[in-house]
Design an enzyme around this catalytic site. Structure first.
Site, PDB file in Angstrom:
ATOM      1  N   GLN A   1      -9.154  -4.254   1.524  1.00 39.22           N
ATOM      2  CA  GLN A   1      -8.666  -2.872   1.642  1.00 39.22           C
ATOM      3  C   GLN A   1      -9.765  -1.838   1.432  1.00 39.22           C
ATOM      4  OE1 GLN A   1      -5.120  -3.707  -1.078  1.00 39.22           O
ATOM      5  NE2 GLN A   1      -4.227  -2.221   0.340  1.00 39.22           N
TER       6      GLN A   1
ATOM      7  N   HIS B   1      -3.148 -10.295   1.394  1.00 40.90           N
ATOM      8  CA  HIS B   1      -4.244  -9.476   1.931  1.00 40.90           C
ATOM      9  C   HIS B   1      -5.494 -10.333   2.173  1.00 40.90           C
ATOM     10  CE1 HIS B   1      -3.123  -5.304   2.291  1.00 40.90           C
ATOM     11  NE2 HIS B   1      -2.658  -5.215   1.065  1.00 40.90           N
TER      12      HIS B   1
ATOM     13  N   GLY C   1      -2.023  -2.352  -7.296  1.00 38.44           N
ATOM     14  CA  GLY C   1      -2.878  -3.479  -6.943  1.00 38.44           C
ATOM     15  C   GLY C   1      -3.751  -3.104  -5.771  1.00 38.44           C
TER      16      GLY C   1
ATOM     17  N   HIS D   1       1.488 -10.166  -2.722  1.00 38.72           N
ATOM     18  CA  HIS D   1       1.030  -9.146  -1.767  1.00 38.72           C
ATOM     19  C   HIS D   1      -0.500  -9.178  -1.650  1.00 38.72           C
ATOM     20  CE1 HIS D   1       1.497  -4.940   0.020  1.00 38.72           C
ATOM     21  NE2 HIS D   1       0.194  -4.987  -0.249  1.00 38.72           N
ATOM     22  N   GLU D   2      -1.189  -9.272  -2.791  1.00 37.02           N
ATOM     23  CA  GLU D   2      -2.660  -9.229  -2.778  1.00 37.02           C
ATOM     24  C   GLU D   2      -3.253 -10.523  -2.212  1.00 37.02           C
ATOM     25  OE1 GLU D   2      -3.632  -6.407  -3.055  1.00 37.02           O
ATOM     26  OE2 GLU D   2      -2.076  -5.488  -4.276  1.00 37.02           O
TER      27      GLU D   2
ATOM     28  N   CYS E   1       2.205  -0.305   0.184  1.00 36.02           N
ATOM     29  CA  CYS E   1       0.854  -0.810   0.353  1.00 36.02           C
ATOM     30  C   CYS E   1      -0.068   0.392   0.522  1.00 36.02           C
ATOM     31  CB  CYS E   1       0.778  -1.708   1.582  1.00 36.02           C
ATOM     32  SG  CYS E   1      -0.875  -2.345   1.907  1.00 36.02           S
ATOM     33  N   LEU E   2      -1.172   0.409  -0.200  1.00 35.57           N
ATOM     34  CA  LEU E   2      -2.090   1.555  -0.123  1.00 35.57           C
ATOM     35  C   LEU E   2      -2.702   1.705   1.266  1.00 35.57           C
ATOM     36  CD1 LEU E   2      -3.845   1.261  -3.597  1.00 35.57           C
ATOM     37  CD2 LEU E   2      -2.031   2.837  -2.923  1.00 35.57           C
TER      38      LEU E   2
END
Ligand code: ZN
Length: 186
Positions: free
Chosen positions: A51, A134, A46, A130-131, A88-89
């Site tokens: 990000q 963000h 995702g 999670h997204e 997480c990226l």
């Protein structure tokens, strides 16, 4: 479609609430395409627009072989919780136990402005939470209890990438190596 640099923890854009999308136009379709390409290249499960430095309420996911995107989401969560690790990226090479609701129902829009509802359990539910976090400037470390967060922050400070986002100010930081988040980077 262009793969964009992924912003790392320490970049102010990651803790800034994103704005709702107003125009469902060509730029939005380009953003969804860029997010999707960047997520696949990472690889990740995702990715949210902040990000890649775009402060808009848009995210994409790639879970159970399904790629999707959602604009201006709102979430309904189950009381039932799930345990499990999450990455997480924007925190390369790290995964941490993160509590999440077991089921999530996300309401929002696709890039053409049509209303859509996405319902998921387990990893998809985790990803939707999670997204959406963000988009509110909330990071997964904020979902941990005090003790777990303390341990996570120790690992984060010891990681080779820590500080690079801060040193370079708000300039995009190119990821170090492939993001090895064990398929859990979101
Ligand atoms: Zn993330």
């Amino acid at each position: 479609m262009t793969v964009q640099p992924i912003r790392l923890f320490g970049d102010p854009v990651l803790v800034t609430p994103a704005s709702p999308v107003v125009d469902f136009d060509k730029e939005l379709r380009q953003l969804v395409a860029d997010l999707t390409e960047t997520m696949k290249a990472a690889p990740g499960a995702g990715l949210a627009a902040p990000q890649i430095g775009v402060p808009l309420r848009v995210f994409v996911w790639y879970v159970d072989d399904e790629i999707g995107h959602l604009v201006n989401p709102s979430l309904d969560l189950s009381d039932e919780m799930q345990e499990g690790e999450e990455g997480c990226l924007s925190f390369p090479n790290l995964v941490f136990e993160t509590p999440r609701a077991f089921r999530a129902v996300a309401k929002g829009f696709n890039m053409h402005g049509d209303a859509v509802v996405i319902e998921g359990t387990q990893l998809l539910a985790r990803c939707l939470q999670h997204e959406t976090d963000h988009l509110n400037g909330v990071l997964f470390i904020d979902r941990m209890d005090t003790e777990s967060r303390k341990l996570a922050m120790k690992e984060i400070r010891e990681s080779e990438w820590f500080g690079t986002a801060i040193e370079q100010g708000s300039k995009p930081v190119v990821k170090v190596s492939p993001h090895n988040t064990f398929g859990l980077g979101i």
